[in-house]
Structure formats: C-alpha cells, structure tokens
Design a protein around this motif. Structure first.
Motif, PDB file in Angstrom:
ATOM      1  N   LEU A 110      -3.912  -8.853  -7.269  1.00 39.27           N
ATOM      2  CA  LEU A 110      -3.630  -8.913  -5.833  1.00 39.27           C
ATOM      3  C   LEU A 110      -4.554  -9.871  -5.088  1.00 39.27           C
ATOM      4  O   LEU A 110      -4.107 -10.576  -4.174  1.00 39.27           O
ATOM      5  CB  LEU A 110      -3.747  -7.521  -5.220  1.00 39.27           C
ATOM      6  N   PHE A 111      -5.816  -9.913  -5.473  1.00 45.18           N
ATOM      7  CA  PHE A 111      -6.795 -10.614  -4.657  1.00 45.18           C
ATOM      8  C   PHE A 111      -7.323 -11.912  -5.256  1.00 45.18           C
ATOM      9  O   PHE A 111      -7.997 -12.673  -4.568  1.00 45.18           O
ATOM     10  CB  PHE A 111      -7.982  -9.683  -4.361  1.00 45.18           C
ATOM     11  N   SER A 114      -2.325 -14.290  -9.496  1.00 50.75           N
ATOM     12  CA  SER A 114      -1.090 -13.564  -9.796  1.00 50.75           C
ATOM     13  C   SER A 114      -0.745 -13.583 -11.282  1.00 50.75           C
ATOM     14  O   SER A 114       0.160 -12.873 -11.714  1.00 50.75           O
ATOM     15  CB  SER A 114       0.073 -14.164  -8.999  1.00 50.75           C
ATOM     16  N   TRP A 207      -6.773 -17.791   2.077  1.00 51.45           N
ATOM     17  CA  TRP A 207      -6.748 -16.689   1.113  1.00 51.45           C
ATOM     18  C   TRP A 207      -5.813 -15.573   1.562  1.00 51.45           C
ATOM     19  O   TRP A 207      -5.122 -14.974   0.750  1.00 51.45           O
ATOM     20  CB  TRP A 207      -8.171 -16.172   0.936  1.00 51.45           C
ATOM     21  N   SER A 208      -5.748 -15.322   2.861  1.00 49.35           N
ATOM     22  CA  SER A 208      -4.906 -14.242   3.377  1.00 49.35           C
ATOM     23  C   SER A 208      -3.437 -14.463   3.034  1.00 49.35           C
ATOM     24  O   SER A 208      -2.706 -13.519   2.718  1.00 49.35           O
ATOM     25  CB  SER A 208      -5.082 -14.107   4.889  1.00 49.35           C
ATOM     26  N   VAL A 211      -2.916 -13.677  -0.728  1.00 48.37           N
ATOM     27  CA  VAL A 211      -2.923 -12.232  -0.964  1.00 48.37           C
ATOM     28  C   VAL A 211      -1.633 -11.606  -0.465  1.00 48.37           C
ATOM     29  O   VAL A 211      -1.052 -10.729  -1.130  1.00 48.37           O
ATOM     30  CB  VAL A 211      -4.148 -11.579  -0.292  1.00 48.37           C
ATOM     31  N   ASN A 214       0.983 -12.217  -3.000  1.00 44.33           N
ATOM     32  CA  ASN A 214       0.747 -11.376  -4.176  1.00 44.33           C
ATOM     33  C   ASN A 214       1.165  -9.934  -3.908  1.00 44.33           C
ATOM     34  O   ASN A 214       1.747  -9.270  -4.774  1.00 44.33           O
ATOM     35  CB  ASN A 214      -0.735 -11.426  -4.575  1.00 44.33           C
ATOM     36  N   LEU A 215       0.870  -9.438  -2.714  1.00 47.75           N
ATOM     37  CA  LEU A 215       1.251  -8.068  -2.352  1.00 47.75           C
ATOM     38  C   LEU A 215       2.762  -7.898  -2.332  1.00 47.75           C
ATOM     39  O   LEU A 215       3.279  -6.836  -2.682  1.00 47.75           O
ATOM     40  CB  LEU A 215       0.655  -7.698  -0.998  1.00 47.75           C
TER      41      LEU A 215
END
Length: 418
Positions: A110-111, A114, A207-208, A211, A214-215
């Motif tokens: 997630l962070f 992937s 980065w946000s 993420v 990915n979420l």
C-alpha cells in the motif's frame, strides 16, 4: 542465548536470490507496467535494449521468483522443525510468522510498491503448513500436481483474455468491454499513449496519489495473484521442502553432482525457453502472445531452470571459502531487510516523492543501477551483522511474531568467535 545455527549454503543462495529479484523487478520499478512483460511498452527498442529484455526473459524472469519460493518453502520447514525441537508449537510459530509477514507485505503493497510479493507468500505460506509433515516424495508428487493445476488455470485465464480481446475488437463493442481490454493491455503489454501518460504522471507525482491508487487495488491485486499464481507458488515451496531434506540446499551433495544437475536442467529448460523468447520476437511482441509466453509458456520450465541455476550456484557455494561468499551469506541472512530496503531505494530513485526518474531511462541503462545496489548489499550486510544478530527488519519480524523484543546486539564473545 545464541541464534539458531544456520545453513551457509542456504544463506548464500538466498543472497543470490534477493539480488536476482532486483534484476527481475527493476523494469517494474522504473518503466510503465506493461514493460515488465513486453519490451515495446517501455525502456527502448534498440538492439541492446531488446537483447537485455531477451536475456532477462530466458535467465531471470520467473526463475528468481521460483528460487525465492523454493527457499521460502525450505525456511518454513526449518522454522517448524526448530520450534518443535525447542518445545514450542511448530504450527503456531509458523502461523504467527505468516501473520506478521502479511502485515509487512500489506504495508509494502500500500505505501511503497504495488509489486509486493510478501503478502502473497504469507497467504500461500499458511496453505503450505499441512504439507510440512509429508515425506519428500509426497511433497514432490503434490508439487507436480499443482503445476498441472497451474497450467489449467493459466489456460483458462488466457482463454478469457483472448475472448475479451475479440469482444473488444467487434464493431459493436460496448465501452466497458473496450475499457477492460485496454486496462489489461496496459498492464501486461502495450497501453495507449494516454494510459501510459497517466501512469507516468501518477508515479512521478506526489506520494499521496501513489498510495491512493494502491488503496484502490488493495484487494483485487493480491486476490488475482493468489488465483493466478497460487498453485505454482505452493508447488515451489513444496519443492523447497523436499530439496532441503535431500541435502540439495544444504551443500551435502558432491560438487560433480551439482554440476551434473545443472547441466541436465539447462539442457531441458533452456531450448524451450529460448523458443518462447523467439516466439515473442516473431509475433512482433503481440500483447497476448508475449504475456502467454512469459506466464503459461514457462510453467514447465521455470522450476527446471531455477533449480539448474541453484545447482550451479551451490557447486560454487559449497566449495572453498572466499570473501565474496561471506558477503553473499550476509546479504542472504538479511534478505528481508535487503528486499524491502531495495523497494524504498528504487521508489525513491524513480517515483515523484524522490528523484522522479520513472520512464526516463532505457532498459539497458537500468542495469548499472542494479549493480550499484548489489554492491551496497554486499557492503552493508556484513558490516551490520558484525555488530548485530539480525538485520533490522528481520529483528522486527522476529520480535513481532514472538510478541517480545529479541536480543539484537552481539555479545563480545559472539563477535570474537565469528
């Protein structure tokens, strides 16, 4: 209390495997997602770039994953047997290790990146537990059955993708079908310029945003991987258990036996793998052809070549000691830290939260980056282990799985006795 005795050849082989994993994954870090399978999707199409892709296809892709999975299976058996020898519950010890590994894998997925494989290993590792008590022959028979199941599953998936492409190319195809095919093609082959530009902008962005994307795939990615690759991964783990018991992984075979196994493996596995590579070139790197060659086409040959490469490495590792072998063993003892540390280093280098070099380097230019990271692994791993019993993330994994902080710093006696 000293850490459990270690198998030197397994540590060395694990060091080679974690380095090979980076060689396999570098395209996934640095290039559009389709370039992992298809050279036309990114990284350049010059002769040198295509030669680099071909060499990776034949010798690295899938083979390093097979080797890492084989070693994971061997480690599972070691952990369970040592726990029971120490009077602890083997299944409980293994279950806690896999639960903790799943947490690390989910955080990585997630962070950070992937392309995580740790969550997949944790899930398959739980499934592998009942097979630990079986005899080696039974483990190998079941592994062969699982590889056959994988062939059937892969054929079913590929059939559905062929049908999807056909439906998307019909004159009256609806928008949802066209979009589904486009998304698949972008992930495993040549995406549209708009899709590639969107991916590049996202990964060079903050980065946000990475993420958040990915979420949005937090469940479907791991579940698809479990369905598409689960039987094969479990088969490799069972092969690893049998290979441990046979003495293959622990360096108990004679050198000439390892060399003979390597020669047989390369003789069986290289010609069809080279033929699959040629098929990709001959098709003009057609999306489905290239994806099929890399996945379904290699099922029968990945374990053969993975074990052949392991045999060659073990013939060397089980011989006379050297400084390089000692450094490789240290890198293998810290494979967990090196794997996750590599992800942090590569995403910093290529993603927007760091230097933002995503899709800026050709495929051939990525390999000097790999060489630098290899050098760093070989330098920092023995330096760290000279003072500490475990790698930093190995210590965290062990401490969380056991529910208490494990002793980390080496004693003076341990340092002197090294």
């Amino acid at each position: 209390m000293n850490p459990s005795p270690r198998y030197a050849t397994i540590d060395g082989l694990r060091g080679l495997a974690v380095m090979g994993i980076l060689l396999m994954n570098i395209a996934g870090f640095a290039l559009p997602s389709g370039a992992y399978f298809n050279p036309l999707a990114g990284g350049g199409t010059g002769p040198a770039d295509l030669a680099a892709w071909a060499a990776s296809f034949v010798l690295v892709d899938g083979k390093m994953r097979a080797l890492f999975s084989i070693l994971f299976g061997a480690s599972t058996l070691i952990v369970v047997e040592r726990a029971e020898t120490a009077g602890r519950s083997g299944p409980r010890t293994h279950g806690l290790r896999m639960a903790t590994l799943a947490l690390f894998g989910a955080a990585h997925l997630l962070f950070v990146w992937s392309g995580d494989i740790l969550l997949h290993y944790a899930l398959v590792g739980l499934i592998a537990l009942p097979f630990v008590a079986l005899e080696s022959r039974q483990q190998l028979r079941i592994a062969m059955m699982l590889l056959l199941i994988q062939l059937v599953i892969g054929a079913a998936f590929l059939g559905s993708f062929v049908a999807l492409r056909h439906a998307a190319q019909l004159p009256d195809a609806d928008a949802a079908t066209i979009s589904a095919w486009r998304d698949f093609a972008a992930g495993v082959g040549i995406g549209s310029p708009a899709d590639v530009a969107k991916e590049v902008a996202r990964l060079r962005g903050p980065w946000s945003g990475i993420v958040a994307d990915n979420l949005s795939h937090a469940l479907d990615g791991p579940l698809f991987l479990l369905a598409f690759d689960g039987p094969e991964t479990l088969a490799f783990m069972l092969i690893g258990m049998a290979a441990l018991r046979s003495g293959f992984l622990t360096g108990e075979w004679l050198r000439r036996r390892y060399l003979k196994a390597a020669a047989i493996g390369f003789a069986l596995g290289l010609p069809p793998t080279v033929a699959l590579c040629w098929w990709c070139f001959a098709s003009g790197f057609d999306t489905l052809t290239t994806f099929a060659a890399a996945t379904e086409g290699g099922i029968a040959f990945r374990p053969i070549l993975g074990l052949a490469e392991a045999s060659l490495a073990l013939a060397w590792l089980s011989g006379r000691e050297s400084g390089l072998k000692a450094r490789l063993r240290a890198a293998g003892r810290m494979a967990f830290s090196n794997y996750l540390g590599t992800s942090l280093a590569m995403t910093f280098l290529f993603y927007g939260w760091g230097l933002g070099l995503f899709d800026r380097l050709g495929r051939l230019a990525l390999y000097p980056v790999v060489a630098v990271v290899w050098l760093l692994m070989l330098l920092w791993s023995p330096a760290w282990l000279a003072r500490y019993r475990y790698g930093p993330l190995e210590w965290a994994w062990r401490s969380l799985a056991r529910g208490k902080a494990q002793p980390m710093r080496r004693t003076d006696i341990e340092i002197v006795s090294q």
